[in-house]
Design a protein around this motif. Sequence first.
Motif: not given
Length: 141
Positions: A105-123
Amino acid sequence: MKLQPYRRKINYYETDQMQVVHHSNYARFLEEARLDLMEQLGLPYGKMEELGIIIPVLELHDYYTMALHFGDTIDIFPVITRLTPVRFSLKYEIRSPEGELLHTAETSHAFVDTEFKPMNMKKRFPEIYENMLQAVEDASI
C-alpha cells in the motif's frame, strides 16, 4: 535507527462471512502501523496533537496480493519514502511472520494545524522534521 515492523493478529470482527479481511480494514491496519512508526521515531501522535500537528490522509492506494484471514498474524513494514516541509508519503508491505508478501500500500499525508491550514514542519518544528528526514534516509523498502 533500526525500526521494527508493526505486528498484529487479525480479529474475527475484521472479516466477512468467509473469514477474509474486509477491504475497509486495511486503512486501519496502515494507520496503526503509521502511528507505531511515528512513536518509534520519538514522535507519538499524542505529542504531535499537543503541538497542534495533524497529519490527514490525502491518498491511499492498496494492492491486494493475498487474502488475510481471521487468526492470521501479520507484520506491517511502513517506510517514509518522500518528505517535504508540508507533505510526506509512505509505502507499506504487509508480510506473514515467515516473510511472505501479502499486501502492499501507499499513503500520502499533509502536515496541517488544528484549523487544517498547511504547516511548514521544517520551519515550525525543525527537530521533528529532522527525525523524519533521517527515517527517509534510512528507508529500505
